[in-house]
Design a protein around this motif. Sequence first.
Motif, mmCIF file in Angstrom:
data_model
loop_
_atom_site.group_PDB
_atom_site.id
_atom_site.type_symbol
_atom_site.label_atom_id
_atom_site.label_comp_id
_atom_site.label_asym_id
_atom_site.label_seq_id
_atom_site.Cartn_x
_atom_site.Cartn_y
_atom_site.Cartn_z
ATOM 1 N N SER A 1 -23.524 35.641 -73.467
ATOM 2 C CA SER A 1 -22.698 34.447 -73.356
ATOM 3 C C SER A 1 -21.563 34.454 -74.370
ATOM 4 C CB SER A 1 -23.561 33.195 -73.545
ATOM 5 O OG SER A 1 -24.237 33.244 -74.794
ATOM 6 N N ASN B 1 -18.449 25.096 -63.012
ATOM 7 C CA ASN B 1 -18.027 26.182 -62.154
ATOM 8 C C ASN B 1 -17.076 25.624 -61.100
ATOM 9 O OD1 ASN B 1 -19.336 28.945 -62.692
ATOM 10 N ND2 ASN B 1 -21.032 27.511 -63.012
ATOM 11 N N LEU C 1 -25.640 29.915 -66.142
ATOM 12 C CA LEU C 1 -24.415 30.475 -65.575
ATOM 13 C C LEU C 1 -23.265 29.481 -65.719
ATOM 14 C CD1 LEU C 1 -25.839 32.086 -62.297
ATOM 15 C CD2 LEU C 1 -25.410 33.189 -64.499
ATOM 16 N N SER D 1 -15.592 35.646 -73.362
ATOM 17 C CA SER D 1 -14.749 35.062 -72.320
ATOM 18 C C SER D 1 -13.980 36.093 -71.508
ATOM 19 C CB SER D 1 -13.766 34.070 -72.943
ATOM 20 O OG SER D 1 -12.947 34.706 -73.901
ATOM 21 N N SER E 1 -19.896 30.950 -70.346
ATOM 22 C CA SER E 1 -18.501 31.128 -70.754
ATOM 23 C C SER E 1 -18.029 32.574 -70.692
ATOM 24 C CB SER E 1 -18.276 30.585 -72.172
ATOM 25 O OG SER E 1 -16.909 30.575 -72.495
ATOM 26 N N SER F 1 -15.857 35.166 -67.445
ATOM 27 C CA SER F 1 -14.850 34.998 -66.387
ATOM 28 C C SER F 1 -15.298 35.651 -65.094
ATOM 29 C CB SER F 1 -13.508 35.595 -66.849
ATOM 30 O OG SER F 1 -13.031 34.929 -67.988
ATOM 31 N N PHE F 2 -16.594 35.538 -64.789
ATOM 32 C CA PHE F 2 -17.082 36.075 -63.529
ATOM 33 C C PHE F 2 -16.597 35.211 -62.380
ATOM 34 C CE2 PHE F 2 -20.435 37.327 -66.605
ATOM 35 C CZ PHE F 2 -20.140 38.679 -66.597
ATOM 36 N N SER F 3 -16.343 35.848 -61.277
ATOM 37 C CA SER F 3 -15.800 35.127 -60.130
ATOM 38 C C SER F 3 -16.633 35.427 -58.897
ATOM 39 C CB SER F 3 -14.338 35.525 -59.905
ATOM 40 O OG SER F 3 -14.242 36.928 -59.712
ATOM 41 N N HIS G 1 -18.009 29.216 -65.799
ATOM 42 C CA HIS G 1 -17.532 30.408 -65.106
ATOM 43 C C HIS G 1 -16.544 30.014 -64.018
ATOM 44 C CE1 HIS G 1 -19.907 33.682 -66.826
ATOM 45 N NE2 HIS G 1 -20.893 32.831 -66.942
ATOM 46 N N ASN G 2 -16.244 30.969 -63.159
ATOM 47 C CA ASN G 2 -15.384 30.714 -62.014
ATOM 48 C C ASN G 2 -16.129 30.959 -60.705
ATOM 49 O OD1 ASN G 2 -12.957 30.108 -63.496
ATOM 50 N ND2 ASN G 2 -12.846 32.290 -63.997
#
Length: 601
Positions: free
Chosen positions: A121, A196, A168, A124, A146, A148-150, A171-172
């Motif tokens: 975690s 999210n 989780l 970023s 925190s 930047s997984f999408s 995130h994005n």
Amino acid sequence: RSTLLQLQHHLYYAPNFTFSSKLDLWDPNTRCCSWKGVTCQALGHVIWIDLSYQNLSGNLHSIFNLHHLQRLNLARNNFNTTLFQYGFGKLPNLAHLNLSASCFHGKIPEGISYLTRIDISWNSRLMGQLPEFSINNSLQVLSLTSASFSRSIPASIAYLGNLVKLDLSYHNFNGLIPQFHRSRVPNLASLDLSRNQFQHCEPSLLDITALLETLQLSSCNLIEFPKFIKSQNKLTSLDLSNNRFHSLVPNWLWKSTLGVLDLSSNAIDIPNQFPFEDSLQYLDLSNNNISGAVPNWAWKKILQYLDLSNNKLEGKLPSHSSAKVTQNQRNNLEGKLPRSLANCRNLAVLDLGKNMIHDTFPYWLVKLSLLKVLILRSNRFYGSIKIFGDGNAFPMLHILDLASNNFSGEISVEFFQSLRGMMVIDDNKAKPIYVLDNYYYQDSVTIVNRGFKIFYQKILTLLTCLDLSNNNFHGRILDEVQDLKYLHVLNLSYNGFFGPIPSALGSLTELESLDLSQNSLSGKIPPQLTSLTFLAVLNLSYNPLDGSIPQSNQFGTFLNDSYRGNPRLCGVPLTKKCNEVDLQMLPPKEGEDSWIDGLFV
């Protein structure tokens, strides 16, 4: 031993992401199993390395020659490198991996998916997609806060039979939330999917039957309370803050098992009758549309933290409370403070800022020996501050904010002597301790200065502040102010103080912010103030001060704004030299912000 020494050779201290010095943690003349951060098993094989909180950077390849390694903790460092280059598959015994907040970036290597506990975690710049997980995976804890997984959360994550905790948040992720069924994840107890970008967060599409103890769905675009919570009979902590709820909170949401409930930043209303059991200790209903009088049930149970700020409450305060933290700021509460608050022996934080309370200073609160924070700013308090007691008043108080009221008179010796909690510099406070840390207290203090903000997540006991600004106090600033040795912020601006600035202020060696602006202080700036080596903010503007400005230490960092409206001052940073003729300067227009605009808790 040779592998560890090779690792030490390739690592260095980098507190600011630049080389500082080589790592010199281990003595090659001693047994490696006795080295700091190294744990061995009976045969002498290294099974645990803990290099957390070291500000390290460099090359980690040597670690992957420690084939018996079971645990690796590199949290809170500055590696600033990609994880993908490292072969975690070379460590067949590795079970626990903590790389949190260490500035790793790039994609997650698939080799870590077989571990038991993973915490990466607060990195970023980690990005891409999460790897798929095999059904027979042994993963128990996965914390990916925190990054930047999408794209979507992999569906396989809802089939990890050993999973206990999944975070989780921040995130994005978009798409559907996986269906965490009890039959597939029978051990799942903690789930955090907050913040999210799920596109389908309608309650009908949320089907979570795993028996959770902690559930966090903050900022999930929810418009109705999720129905699956009805069957969650083990929940002890529930966070549904910052969604789009706009109705009365249903009775089934007030679970008898709940100890923590956060419904802040919605548009909800609450029932008038007592809706929950005695287990609830933390309740946050701030930033909603709750109107009318404060309901009596909010005060009569065992709540340790209660936040009703930023609602539409009105009327008088109830006369009883057992809470340790009570926040009712930014409402329309009026009348007098009920004297029965003095019976709330456990009260540690009382914030009634920005209401319409009309009363004299509540000196009777000195009976609250545990009170740490008292905020009464922006009300209608009036009169002089009188303290009656035996010298043991406010022994724990470290934040007192009385700004923007109608207090008047002189500040007495007894007042300064009553602030016992601001007098002692305790070496034990070198480690940050938070008010009510055991009760999930997550609030903060923001000190707003013209041009920048100082933000403290949670209320640190390291922060000590006295704000008496924007009142009608007058008289001299007494030398007894020097007794407040632990003070970090002092704001006496916008009053009628006169006479010289006391040189005794130079004894407040912990002071970081000093605002004496908009008074009638005269004479020279005491050179003793240059001993305040932590001073970051100084405002002496609009006083009839004269003479030259001291030049040493922190005074070399202050700009013109610190001295504006003092036409008889001279010297750097002013353009006026000390032999020039005085120039008249006008004060700011009425209503212009003061230098320190206040505390917001």
